[in-house]
Motif scaffolding. Sequence first.
Motif, PDB file in Angstrom:
ATOM      1  N   LYS A 196      67.137  55.422  42.454  1.00  0.00           N
ATOM      2  CA  LYS A 196      67.301  54.389  43.478  1.00  0.00           C
ATOM      3  C   LYS A 196      66.877  53.011  42.975  1.00  0.00           C
ATOM      4  O   LYS A 196      67.365  51.983  43.463  1.00  0.00           O
ATOM      5  CB  LYS A 196      66.526  54.756  44.735  1.00  0.00           C
ATOM      6  CG  LYS A 196      65.018  54.749  44.586  1.00  0.00           C
ATOM      7  CD  LYS A 196      64.336  55.071  45.905  1.00  0.00           C
ATOM      8  CE  LYS A 196      62.818  55.000  45.776  1.00  0.00           C
ATOM      9  NZ  LYS A 196      62.152  55.312  47.071  1.00  0.00           N
ATOM     10  N   TYR A 197      65.967  52.969  41.991  1.00  0.00           N
ATOM     11  CA  TYR A 197      65.522  51.679  41.475  1.00  0.00           C
ATOM     12  C   TYR A 197      66.642  50.985  40.696  1.00  0.00           C
ATOM     13  O   TYR A 197      66.756  49.762  40.719  1.00  0.00           O
ATOM     14  CB  TYR A 197      64.290  51.862  40.595  1.00  0.00           C
ATOM     15  CG  TYR A 197      63.076  52.310  41.368  1.00  0.00           C
ATOM     16  CD1 TYR A 197      62.319  51.411  42.109  1.00  0.00           C
ATOM     17  CD2 TYR A 197      62.686  53.651  41.370  1.00  0.00           C
ATOM     18  CE1 TYR A 197      61.204  51.821  42.818  1.00  0.00           C
ATOM     19  CE2 TYR A 197      61.570  54.072  42.079  1.00  0.00           C
ATOM     20  CZ  TYR A 197      60.836  53.155  42.803  1.00  0.00           C
ATOM     21  OH  TYR A 197      59.740  53.566  43.517  1.00  0.00           O
ATOM     22  N   LEU A 198      67.458  51.754  39.992  1.00  0.00           N
ATOM     23  CA  LEU A 198      68.612  51.180  39.316  1.00  0.00           C
ATOM     24  C   LEU A 198      69.538  50.519  40.329  1.00  0.00           C
ATOM     25  O   LEU A 198      70.045  49.407  40.112  1.00  0.00           O
ATOM     26  CB  LEU A 198      69.362  52.263  38.539  1.00  0.00           C
ATOM     27  CG  LEU A 198      70.702  51.846  37.924  1.00  0.00           C
ATOM     28  CD1 LEU A 198      70.505  50.785  36.860  1.00  0.00           C
ATOM     29  CD2 LEU A 198      71.431  53.055  37.338  1.00  0.00           C
ATOM     30  N   LEU A 199      69.753  51.183  41.469  1.00  0.00           N
ATOM     31  CA  LEU A 199      70.617  50.629  42.501  1.00  0.00           C
ATOM     32  C   LEU A 199      70.002  49.373  43.102  1.00  0.00           C
ATOM     33  O   LEU A 199      70.687  48.363  43.313  1.00  0.00           O
ATOM     34  CB  LEU A 199      70.863  51.670  43.591  1.00  0.00           C
ATOM     35  CG  LEU A 199      71.498  52.982  43.120  1.00  0.00           C
ATOM     36  CD1 LEU A 199      71.699  53.931  44.294  1.00  0.00           C
ATOM     37  CD2 LEU A 199      72.818  52.728  42.424  1.00  0.00           C
ATOM     38  N   GLU A 200      68.716  49.425  43.384  1.00  0.00           N
ATOM     39  CA  GLU A 200      68.039  48.287  43.993  1.00  0.00           C
ATOM     40  C   GLU A 200      68.069  47.075  43.069  1.00  0.00           C
ATOM     41  O   GLU A 200      68.313  45.950  43.514  1.00  0.00           O
ATOM     42  CB  GLU A 200      66.599  48.664  44.334  1.00  0.00           C
ATOM     43  CG  GLU A 200      65.837  47.584  45.086  1.00  0.00           C
ATOM     44  CD  GLU A 200      64.471  48.068  45.517  1.00  0.00           C
ATOM     45  OE1 GLU A 200      63.473  47.513  45.023  1.00  0.00           O
ATOM     46  OE2 GLU A 200      64.404  49.002  46.347  1.00  0.00           O
ATOM     47  N   GLU A 201      67.818  47.294  41.784  1.00  0.00           N
ATOM     48  CA  GLU A 201      67.828  46.186  40.834  1.00  0.00           C
ATOM     49  C   GLU A 201      69.227  45.617  40.642  1.00  0.00           C
ATOM     50  O   GLU A 201      69.382  44.473  40.198  1.00  0.00           O
ATOM     51  CB  GLU A 201      67.247  46.653  39.501  1.00  0.00           C
ATOM     52  CG  GLU A 201      65.736  46.877  39.578  1.00  0.00           C
ATOM     53  CD  GLU A 201      65.177  47.624  38.388  1.00  0.00           C
ATOM     54  OE1 GLU A 201      65.972  47.922  37.460  1.00  0.00           O
ATOM     55  OE2 GLU A 201      63.975  47.922  38.377  1.00  0.00           O
ATOM     56  N   ASN A 202      70.241  46.378  40.977  1.00  0.00           N
ATOM     57  CA  ASN A 202      71.618  45.893  40.943  1.00  0.00           C
ATOM     58  C   ASN A 202      72.087  45.404  42.311  1.00  0.00           C
ATOM     59  O   ASN A 202      73.284  45.240  42.536  1.00  0.00           O
ATOM     60  CB  ASN A 202      72.556  46.989  40.437  1.00  0.00           C
ATOM     61  CG  ASN A 202      72.600  47.071  38.922  1.00  0.00           C
ATOM     62  OD1 ASN A 202      73.396  46.400  38.287  1.00  0.00           O
ATOM     63  ND2 ASN A 202      71.724  47.882  38.346  1.00  0.00           N
ATOM     64  N   LYS A 203      71.138  45.220  43.222  1.00  0.00           N
ATOM     65  CA  LYS A 203      71.440  44.721  44.564  1.00  0.00           C
ATOM     66  C   LYS A 203      72.440  45.626  45.278  1.00  0.00           C
ATOM     67  O   LYS A 203      73.423  45.178  45.877  1.00  0.00           O
ATOM     68  CB  LYS A 203      71.966  43.282  44.503  1.00  0.00           C
ATOM     69  CG  LYS A 203      70.986  42.311  43.879  1.00  0.00           C
ATOM     70  CD  LYS A 203      71.514  40.889  43.843  1.00  0.00           C
ATOM     71  CE  LYS A 203      70.482  39.945  43.245  1.00  0.00           C
ATOM     72  NZ  LYS A 203      70.954  38.555  43.184  1.00  0.00           N
TER      73      LYS A 203
END
Length: 693
Positions: free
Chosen positions: A207-214
């Motif tokens: 989920k952090y990958l998704l969050e960092e990619n907005k």
Amino acid sequence: MKYFKKENKINLKPILILAFFIIISFFLFKKTFYRSLVTINLGSLNVDLINLSADFKNLYENNDVDKISLTVSPNNFVKLQKERSKMTSNYILTGNLWSSENSYYKSKVKLNSGQSKAEIKLFGMNPDHFRDPDGHSFRVKYDGKIGFGNKKVNFINPRSRDYITDALSNIIFFEISKGVKINYELFKVIFNKRDYGYYLKEDFFDKYLLEENKRRESLIFEVMNDSIHFNHVGDENEFLSLSNEIYTAFESDYDAFLELFDIEKLKGILLILLIINDRHPVLDINMHWIHNPVTGLIEPTIREGFVYESKKVDLDNLIFPGLINDLYVKYIEKDFPYFIKEKLPIIKSILIKNPDYLKFKKKMVGFESKIVSREKIISNNISLISNAVKDLPHKVQDKKDSLIFIKRDTLILNNWTIKSNETLVINPGVQITLNNVYLKILGGLSVLGKKNDRVTITCPISNPSTIFIQTPNIIEINNTDFSNLTNLKSPFQQPASITFYETNNVLINNSTFTNNVSGDDFLNFFRSEKVKIKNSKIFKTYSDAIDSDFSQITIQNSTFENIGNDAIDGSGSDIVLDNNIFLSSKDKAVSAGERSSFLISNCFFENNEIGIVSKDNSTVVSRNNILVNNRLDLAVFKKKKIYKHPSLFLENTKVENYLIEKKAKIRGLENIKHTTNVEDKLYGKLYGKSSDK
């Protein structure tokens, strides 16, 4: 009498027998010898020499590489090395790649000025990940400290990611397709006080990958061996039902399954494959797919590519592995050359002047020779591809700016999509009734209501509808009244009654929004810029009035009244609020979270559960605001472990009551009485609503 010592004769028989058995063994086990000598031992030595060369180069160039230090107990270090030896022996003896699960070991991590508890484990199928006792790959799972959160990251020798190829591929993918970008950073790794050399830190699929990619959190999966393996279904399996829907489509209706993919982003991946001349990233075991819950489409990612020289480019006979080829033949093959011709100039410029790529190259200066050789091959491959499309005629474009007028009262009973080459124009005084429909706008929208001749867009309470807007075109809404909308008619589980996604020119003027019947938000702006709302009113909402995710919004001279949850909730957003009124919000009138920046000036807050909130590394400036009879005027705290504490700067703003954590940065408030664990007192426990997201 002379005595002569008898001359000893060398018995060659045992030597010849031994030599015979060595030769026979070599021929019988030559692959085993090769794997041991070349792949494992010489391979490890080669990496060590490359690291040593990088050390000298960095010293000569005065190139400072960040260090990360990891420590495990001596007992765990022995266990980890035994695991690594087992992986190596398995490869040497059988030639098989590693497929077993590895164990996590408790660790401590120091990175720059931060530190965190963590767990680490070995990972990787190929021998380059585990052959070296002081140069193996490993995965770190952080334990929730500030700046780390609970995210996972991989640490890999640069050679395993072809030095620049994966980093460059992801930068290209983001620039030409706005795809999810896997980030890479160079570190010097110290493991139990041993110099492990240089490593790339690689984002993990979570989920952090998704969050960092907005991006909004959703599913991550692979399609392997005619089945789907889900890597991420939410922390508490919250996307399990969605995963079942996708799996069912894959099993029972393959054509419908293919319709779920984001073809434009896949085109970007395929072009990158041509440029590096490698199909390895789209093999089933490498390709990770990400479901975008806003568009409802499945997006590709790219990883594990290597650069190879192309001898020729034949665009008429391209073949890709499995699922990728099915999508290529059905949706991409026909116009792929036109896509290539359009995007190649952008890619050429990335190699020369993209700031992210230049920054990465600067850190990688120790591997300069490796980078230069790969850039040369990439440039030559691009030239071949350019020649293959240079004589391609200009693609016949669809007719632009086709206008669709609604000039009189209209009942809409079926789902309707305004195409990218169309603009919907609604004349003054018109009432539009959306009856149980999903209105999707991919082109322009111009609502021409006038002050005394307003437009109404409404729904029957028993059959509400949903509006979704995604377009680079201008959206202009004037003197319009929206009511009775829902989020439930979206086929993609969108949370808002009206969603603006990647829509960068929005003007809403003198309009009202009321009585949405369901959903987390009435209006959701997601990855949208240049949004301006003025002279408008939102009231009697089911939940949040406006939710902003990674967007830039200005709201002026507007009123928010009787809001079911938050009036304005921002995540990763830049928001300017000027001369607005906030009345009777059941939770927070204004909430800034997840690195948001809010400027609030000349606003009036009355009878809200909570007036202004700054959390999770957000910065809020409150200037010339009035707060009256709010149950709580301010709350400043850190909610998510990965973020730093927030900031709040008050100028000419009188505050009666507040909850502020000690480490928050506050200016303009004297004699602060700090509160511990502010979050424990919010979200319906002492203040606010328990339904907060």
